[in-house]
Design a protein around this motif. Structure first.
Motif, PDB file in Angstrom:
ATOM      1  N   LEU A  50       9.889  13.069  -8.430  1.00  0.00           N
ATOM      2  CA  LEU A  50       9.428  12.214  -9.528  1.00  0.00           C
ATOM      3  C   LEU A  50       7.972  11.794  -9.317  1.00  0.00           C
ATOM      4  CD1 LEU A  50      10.511  10.822 -12.124  1.00  0.00           C
ATOM      5  CD2 LEU A  50      10.838   8.767 -10.729  1.00  0.00           C
ATOM      6  N   PHE A  51       7.617  11.456  -8.088  1.00  0.00           N
ATOM      7  CA  PHE A  51       6.251  11.027  -7.783  1.00  0.00           C
ATOM      8  C   PHE A  51       5.242  12.123  -8.142  1.00  0.00           C
ATOM      9  CE2 PHE A  51       2.559  10.789  -5.001  1.00  0.00           C
ATOM     10  CZ  PHE A  51       2.194   9.454  -5.092  1.00  0.00           C
ATOM     11  N   HIS A  52       5.565  13.350  -7.787  1.00  0.00           N
ATOM     12  CA  HIS A  52       4.619  14.455  -7.997  1.00  0.00           C
ATOM     13  C   HIS A  52       4.578  14.938  -9.447  1.00  0.00           C
ATOM     14  CE1 HIS A  52       3.311  15.102  -3.904  1.00  0.00           C
ATOM     15  NE2 HIS A  52       4.553  15.262  -3.461  1.00  0.00           N
ATOM     16  N   ASN A  53       5.704  14.877 -10.154  1.00  0.00           N
ATOM     17  CA  ASN A  53       5.819  15.621 -11.405  1.00  0.00           C
ATOM     18  C   ASN A  53       5.886  14.785 -12.679  1.00  0.00           C
ATOM     19  OD1 ASN A  53       5.898  18.167 -10.054  1.00  0.00           O
ATOM     20  ND2 ASN A  53       8.031  17.734  -9.491  1.00  0.00           N
ATOM     21  N   ASP A  54       6.025  13.468 -12.569  1.00  0.00           N
ATOM     22  CA  ASP A  54       6.101  12.667 -13.792  1.00  0.00           C
ATOM     23  C   ASP A  54       5.505  11.286 -13.521  1.00  0.00           C
ATOM     24  OD1 ASP A  54       6.715  11.362 -16.155  1.00  0.00           O
ATOM     25  OD2 ASP A  54       8.697  12.292 -16.354  1.00  0.00           O
TER      26      ASP A  54
ATOM     27  N   GLY B 174       0.780  -1.230   0.000  1.00  0.00           N
ATOM     28  CA  GLY B 174       0.000   0.000   0.000  1.00  0.00           C
ATOM     29  C   GLY B 174       0.807   1.274   0.000  1.00  0.00           C
ATOM     30  N   SER B 175       2.076   1.202   0.339  1.00  0.00           N
ATOM     31  CA  SER B 175       2.912   2.408   0.350  1.00  0.00           C
ATOM     32  C   SER B 175       3.291   2.801  -1.070  1.00  0.00           C
ATOM     33  CB  SER B 175       4.185   2.170   1.170  1.00  0.00           C
ATOM     34  OG  SER B 175       3.886   1.840   2.504  1.00  0.00           O
ATOM     35  N   ASP B 176       3.607   4.084  -1.232  1.00  0.00           N
ATOM     36  CA  ASP B 176       4.119   4.576  -2.513  1.00  0.00           C
ATOM     37  C   ASP B 176       5.648   4.538  -2.549  1.00  0.00           C
ATOM     38  OD1 ASP B 176       1.566   5.431  -3.739  1.00  0.00           O
ATOM     39  OD2 ASP B 176       1.526   6.819  -2.043  1.00  0.00           O
ATOM     40  N   ILE B 177       6.262   4.763  -1.378  1.00  0.00           N
ATOM     41  CA  ILE B 177       7.716   4.818  -1.246  1.00  0.00           C
ATOM     42  C   ILE B 177       8.081   4.044   0.014  1.00  0.00           C
ATOM     43  CG2 ILE B 177       9.711   6.339  -0.853  1.00  0.00           C
ATOM     44  CD1 ILE B 177       8.038   8.577  -2.233  1.00  0.00           C
ATOM     45  N   PHE B 178       9.193   3.318  -0.036  1.00  0.00           N
ATOM     46  CA  PHE B 178       9.624   2.543   1.125  1.00  0.00           C
ATOM     47  C   PHE B 178      10.961   3.091   1.616  1.00  0.00           C
ATOM     48  CE2 PHE B 178      11.122  -1.066   3.584  1.00  0.00           C
ATOM     49  CZ  PHE B 178       9.953  -1.520   4.176  1.00  0.00           C
ATOM     50  N   LEU B 179      11.104   3.295   2.938  1.00  0.00           N
ATOM     51  CA  LEU B 179      12.318   3.884   3.499  1.00  0.00           C
ATOM     52  C   LEU B 179      13.165   2.823   4.211  1.00  0.00           C
ATOM     53  CD1 LEU B 179      11.042   7.244   5.090  1.00  0.00           C
ATOM     54  CD2 LEU B 179      11.934   6.829   2.795  1.00  0.00           C
ATOM     55  N   MET B 180      14.446   2.741   3.830  1.00  0.00           N
ATOM     56  CA  MET B 180      15.431   1.881   4.509  1.00  0.00           C
ATOM     57  C   MET B 180      16.768   2.617   4.575  1.00  0.00           C
ATOM     58  SD  MET B 180      14.771  -2.062   3.267  1.00  0.00           S
ATOM     59  CE  MET B 180      15.940  -2.762   4.459  1.00  0.00           C
ATOM     60  N   PRO B 181      16.899   3.587   5.480  1.00  0.00           N
ATOM     61  CA  PRO B 181      18.137   4.392   5.546  1.00  0.00           C
ATOM     62  C   PRO B 181      19.203   3.772   6.435  1.00  0.00           C
ATOM     63  CG  PRO B 181      16.533   5.263   7.087  1.00  0.00           C
ATOM     64  CD  PRO B 181      15.868   4.072   6.431  1.00  0.00           C
ATOM     65  N   SER B 182      19.437   2.470   6.307  1.00  0.00           N
ATOM     66  CA  SER B 182      20.248   1.722   7.262  1.00  0.00           C
ATOM     67  C   SER B 182      21.688   2.214   7.352  1.00  0.00           C
ATOM     68  CB  SER B 182      20.254   0.246   6.888  1.00  0.00           C
ATOM     69  OG  SER B 182      18.944  -0.281   6.872  1.00  0.00           O
TER      70      SER B 182
END
Length: 485
Positions: free
Chosen positions: A444-448, A372-380
């Motif tokens: 990128l998500f917002h503009n293209d 369900g997410s649009d972007i996944f965060l893994m800043p390990s």
């Protein structure tokens, strides 16, 4: 060939992290290649809940320690997908609330618990079938290699049995007092800096490194990193000495469980050819987190993780105000260190319309976050292999990751010119580096939207199945067998 896996965790029986996923999936793939495969794990209370019937393969083994004996049974865990499962049963050591310790610290007798597990595994195979190769995992099983080369060195039954050690995380090594040597009935000549000693402690993992035939770790990049002081956790010197025998093999993904085209845990199925179901999955995720008010144009960023320092959440704390000032919504699922659990709760309290957190381990909800997410965060800070970034790619949820370990091996930076790449990477370990990578994703998500869909499909087309890693492991087993024949 006959391969015996020894590990402390294995799905579907017991799991705290990625180790269990590997030991649950890799043996099945090795069996598909035509090899005989057995898996040994301790009969923890959690295993008993999944496999309560006690059917003995061996009713009693006598295992000596310095001043006493332990008596253990070997239970039949059944055959699944061509793999024989065996449980080492010793209630006084394994039938406990937790696997390794409590919130106050590790169990003080872990040296005995996992020393016994390793020796019981060796003894059991002498009756149930000696393998060509023991494939042992992390410090909890590393003593198999030490025992094989010391106590059992002259045992003719085990003469040709080789050993492959897989390091899933070099940060966990099994450190115990020097007297552990004699408690486990090992010769004192193993307690030297070139063998098991590590700064006046008995180091289980170091012993496995020194005494195994071949060492693997769970990504190509992590195999390089652990040979450096920054990531080696004081084992870098021992690993550099074994550099010729050290191999990085990226973990695979069990697509029978993690595929949006078939996943039973998500609201709708979808494929690269038909992404419509992801919209429904997004709606379902927001409903599950009590966030039905979020606009369709607001990107949802997901986190599924153990809340620990190594996962880079200190940087999340430092950029939270700037990040949440943007049009985004953050959902986070996990448990872990109290400091970071408190951090995520505080973010939810400070930004109630922008953050929703579940402090829990919830397998079903983890699938919903991936889908369900649009972007996944893994800043390990470091990530030996990582599985969630590979899950997110399959689910068309582009990841933002730090270029370390398996994250670097599996995520390729989006290139707007060539329309290649599957996510977004940053290389330093500064909050500004993470924020810049997130901003590239948001832009990128917002503009293209067309480019974003291409990015999603690029990730969904990746193949991180276990087939290729299994073939690489099988080749190493053959190499070990050649060396010991």
């Amino acid at each position: 060939m006959h391969i015996v896996f020894a590990a402390s965790e294995c799905v579907p029986f017991v799991k705290t992290g990625g180790l269990a996923d590997v030991v649950g999936a890799l043996p099945r793939e090795i069996a598909k290649l035509g090899h005989k495969v057995s898996v040994y794990i301790p009969y923890f209370a959690q295993v008993r809940q999944k496999a309560p019937e006690k059917k003995f393969l061996i009713r009693s083994l006598t295992l000596p320690f310095q001043y006493y004996n332990r008596f253990v049974g070997i239970l039949d865990g059944g055959v699944r997908d061509g793999v024989q499962y065996c449980f080492v049963d010793c209630p006084e050591l394994f039938d406990r609330e937790s696997l390794y310790g409590t919130q106050t610290g590790d169990y003080l007798d872990n040296w005995e618990r996992f020393g016994l597990f390793c020796r019981a595994t060796i003894e059991a195979t002498k009756q149930l079938g000696v393998p060509d190769v023991f494939h042992i995992h992390d410090w909890q099983a590393a003593m198999v290699a030490v025992y094989r080369q010391t106590v059992y060195y002259f045992d003719p039954v085990l003469r040709n049995a080789g050993c492959v050690l897989t390091i899933h995380n070099a940060g966990y090594q099994g450190w115990f007092p020097p007297q552990t040597t004699e408690r486990l009935l090992l010769p004192w000549d193993v307690f030297t800096m070139d063998k098991v000693e590590q700064y006046d402690t008995f180091d289980f993992l170091k012993g496995g490194i020194v005494y195994s035939d071949i060492i693997t770790t769970v990504s190509r990049k992590y195999a390089e990193e652990i040979q450096t002081p920054e990531f080696g956790n004081a084992l870098d010197s021992a690993l550099r000495k074994r550099a010729q025998d050290l191999h990085g093999i990226l973990n695979g993904v069990d697509y029978s469980q993690w595929d949006p085209a078939t996943d039973k845990n998500i609201a709708a199925h979808y494929t690269p050819q038909n992404l419509a179901g992801k919209v429904e999955c997004r709606r379902d995720l927001l409903h599950a987190f009590g966030a039905g008010h979020i606009s369709d144009t607001t990107p949802v960023m997901g986190i599924v993780s153990r809340f620990a320092t190594m996962k880079g959440f200190d940087m999340i704390a430092q950029i939270a105000d700037r990040l949440l000032d943007d049009d985004v919504y953050l959902v986070a699922l996990g448990t872990g260190e109290p400091y970071y659990e408190t951090l995520f709760r505080s973010l939810q309290e400070r930004f109630p319309t922008k953050v929703s957190v579940r402090i829990a381990y919830d397998e079903v909800l983890a699938h919903k976050v991936e889908a369900g997410s649009d972007i996944f965060l893994m800043p390990s800070r470091y990530e030996p292999s990582g599985l969630n970034q590979m899950y997110s790619l399959r689910y068309g949820t582009p990841p933002v990751v730090r270029a370390t370990g398996g994250l670097d091996d599996s995520v390729e930076e989006w290139n707007p010119e060539t329309k290649t790449g599957n996510g977004f990477k940053f290389y330093g370990y500064k909050p500004e580096d993470l924020l810049a990578a997130i901003e590239r994703a948001l832009d990128l998500f917002h503009n293209d939207k067309d480019a974003w869909r291409t990015l999603m499909r690029n990730g969904m087309a990746e193949d991180f199945s276990w087939k290729k890693p299994a073939e690489e492991y099988a080749a190493l087993y053959e190499e070990v067998a050649r060396r010991r024949s």
